[in-house]
Design a protein around this motif. Structure first.
Motif, PDB file in Angstrom:
ATOM      1  N   ARG A  77      -2.995 -11.347  -5.676  1.00  0.00           N
ATOM      2  CA  ARG A  77      -4.049 -10.344  -5.892  1.00  0.00           C
ATOM      3  C   ARG A  77      -3.490  -8.931  -5.796  1.00  0.00           C
ATOM      4  O   ARG A  77      -3.835  -8.057  -6.599  1.00  0.00           O
ATOM      5  N   ARG A  78      -2.632  -8.703  -4.800  1.00  0.00           N
ATOM      6  CA  ARG A  78      -2.078  -7.356  -4.638  1.00  0.00           C
ATOM      7  C   ARG A  78      -1.152  -7.012  -5.797  1.00  0.00           C
ATOM      8  O   ARG A  78      -1.127  -5.863  -6.252  1.00  0.00           O
TER       9      ARG A  78
ATOM     10  N   THR B 106      -1.554  -7.955  -8.860  1.00  0.00           N
ATOM     11  CA  THR B 106      -2.445  -7.589  -9.965  1.00  0.00           C
ATOM     12  C   THR B 106      -3.045  -6.202  -9.763  1.00  0.00           C
ATOM     13  O   THR B 106      -3.173  -5.422 -10.718  1.00  0.00           O
ATOM     14  N   ASP B 107      -3.397  -5.872  -8.522  1.00  0.00           N
ATOM     15  CA  ASP B 107      -3.931  -4.537  -8.229  1.00  0.00           C
ATOM     16  C   ASP B 107      -2.924  -3.447  -8.592  1.00  0.00           C
ATOM     17  O   ASP B 107      -3.293  -2.382  -9.103  1.00  0.00           O
ATOM     18  N   ILE B 108      -1.655  -3.694  -8.302  1.00  0.00           N
ATOM     19  CA  ILE B 108      -0.617  -2.679  -8.509  1.00  0.00           C
ATOM     20  C   ILE B 108      -0.187  -2.592  -9.966  1.00  0.00           C
ATOM     21  O   ILE B 108      -0.039  -1.496 -10.522  1.00  0.00           O
TER      22      ILE B 108
ATOM     23  N   VAL C 250       0.838  -1.199   0.000  1.00  0.00           N
ATOM     24  CA  VAL C 250       0.000   0.000   0.000  1.00  0.00           C
ATOM     25  C   VAL C 250       0.872   1.248   0.000  1.00  0.00           C
ATOM     26  O   VAL C 250       0.642   2.187  -0.769  1.00  0.00           O
TER      27      VAL C 250
ATOM     28  N   VAL D  16       3.870   1.619  -3.426  1.00  0.00           N
ATOM     29  CA  VAL D  16       3.461   1.336  -4.801  1.00  0.00           C
ATOM     30  C   VAL D  16       4.342   2.076  -5.813  1.00  0.00           C
ATOM     31  O   VAL D  16       4.718   1.522  -6.856  1.00  0.00           O
TER      32      VAL D  16
ATOM     33  N   GLN E  85      -1.596 -10.307 -14.309  1.00  0.00           N
ATOM     34  CA  GLN E  85      -1.327 -11.453 -13.453  1.00  0.00           C
ATOM     35  C   GLN E  85       0.184 -11.630 -13.287  1.00  0.00           C
ATOM     36  O   GLN E  85       0.955 -11.331 -14.198  1.00  0.00           O
TER      37      GLN E  85
ATOM     38  N   GLY F  60      -1.637  -4.297 -12.733  1.00  0.00           N
ATOM     39  CA  GLY F  60      -2.656  -4.443 -13.762  1.00  0.00           C
ATOM     40  C   GLY F  60      -2.527  -5.683 -14.612  1.00  0.00           C
ATOM     41  O   GLY F  60      -3.090  -5.738 -15.722  1.00  0.00           O
TER      42      GLY F  60
ATOM     43  N   GLN G  87      -3.219 -13.917  -1.595  1.00  0.00           N
ATOM     44  CA  GLN G  87      -3.182 -12.504  -1.199  1.00  0.00           C
ATOM     45  C   GLN G  87      -2.083 -11.759  -1.942  1.00  0.00           C
ATOM     46  O   GLN G  87      -2.282 -10.642  -2.431  1.00  0.00           O
TER      47      GLN G  87
END
Length: 292
Positions: A123-124, A126-128, A76, A79, A132, A130, A120
């Motif tokens: 997923r994070r 991918t969030d950062i 978080v 990034v 896999q 964009g 976990q």
């Protein structure tokens, strides 16, 4: 000339915030590239620092995380540093969710715990970024059978979970896992220093010569918390020496991309001690059903 893939483990908040930008700058100045493996969850490095020498946890602030200070969420708060590594042309991949907890629990953890930790982290990622994740590298080369199986089920193109001599398809308890392993082949600087018999300069000199003594491609593992901070100048000397000798410095993805995965040998994996590291680590074992 040798090909040396640079594997950068990023274990902590400070390493991500400070060590990663320093390493990105250094790599760009010397025309090199590398693979950054990030931890995305809480940094509980303070809990680990009670058991480790100051050579590994030199930063006083780091020693407080998870003890007197709240464990910062790396994925978080850092990034921008993570994306800086990606935008520089380096490979980015997954190291862990909670790196300290993974090293402590993964060898004996049940399937549900392993799956939750890996999910976990992915997923994070991918969030950062964009997309896999392409690869995974288990912290401290500590893992178990279910984690290996998940590298295949998650569709990863390779993993770097062990020590060894060359890329291979892992076999654990007779089960073939169709996700190639790119093992770390060279000793790390902190391992060479662990015995207390050589200086940082002597460790660098040994590493300069090491690729030429062993046949094949190599993977060198470094840490953002060490080579990106207190050993930054030592790592720069190593980079200069390797490039001067004509060695190609590249990412792990480039290294595996140049190999025909179908022809990779199958090797059993084992769990044993390695010099300079406490506890059991995964290593490349014997060839599995080699030709007679």
């Amino acid at each position: 000339m040798k090909r040396i893939a640079l594997k950068i483990d990023v274990d902590s908040y400070r390493g991500t915030l400070k060590g990663v930008p320093a390493l990105v700058d250094l790599l760009q100045r010397h025309g090199a590239t590398a693979s950054f493996f990030f931890s995305f969850g809480p940094d509980r490095g303070g809990r680990e620092s009670r058991r480790l020498s100051p050579a590994r946890y030199h930063d006083r602030l780091t020693r407080l995380y998870g003890l007197l200070l709240p464990a910062p969420q790396v994925g978080v708060r850092c990034v921008d540093s993570m994306r800086q590594a990606r935008d520089s042309g380096c490979e980015v991949a997954v190291h862990a969710w909670d790196r300290v907890r993974w090293e402590a629990r993964s060898p004996t953890a049940d399937n549900a715990w392993i799956e939750a930790e890996m999910a976990q982290a992915c997923r994070r990622f991918t969030d950062i970024f964009g997309e896999q994740p392409y690869a995974w590298a288990a912290p401290g080369w500590r893992t178990n059978r279910h984690a290996l199986r998940l590298t295949q089920r998650l569709g990863l193109c390779y993993a770097s979970d062990c020590r060894g001599t060359s890329p291979f398809i892992p076999v654990i308890d007779g089960e073939i896992v169709l996700c190639p392993q790119l093992p770390t082949t060279l000793p790390t600087i902190d391992e060479l220093l662990a015995a207390g018999t050589m200086s940082v300069e002597q460790a660098v000199e040994q590493l300069i010569e090491e690729p030429s003594r062993v046949a094949g491609d190599h993977v060198f593992t470094l840490r953002a918390e060490l080579e990106g901070m207190c050993f930054l100048s030592a790592f720069e000397r190593l980079l200069i020496a390797w490039t001067t000798r004509g060695h190609e410095l590249l990412t792990l993805r480039e290294l595996i991309g140049s190999r025909n995965i179908v022809t990779l040998p199958r090797h059993e994996v084992a769990f044993t001690g390695i010099p300079g590291r406490p506890g059991q680590r995964m290593v490349q074992g014997n060839a599995f059903l080699p030709p007679e």
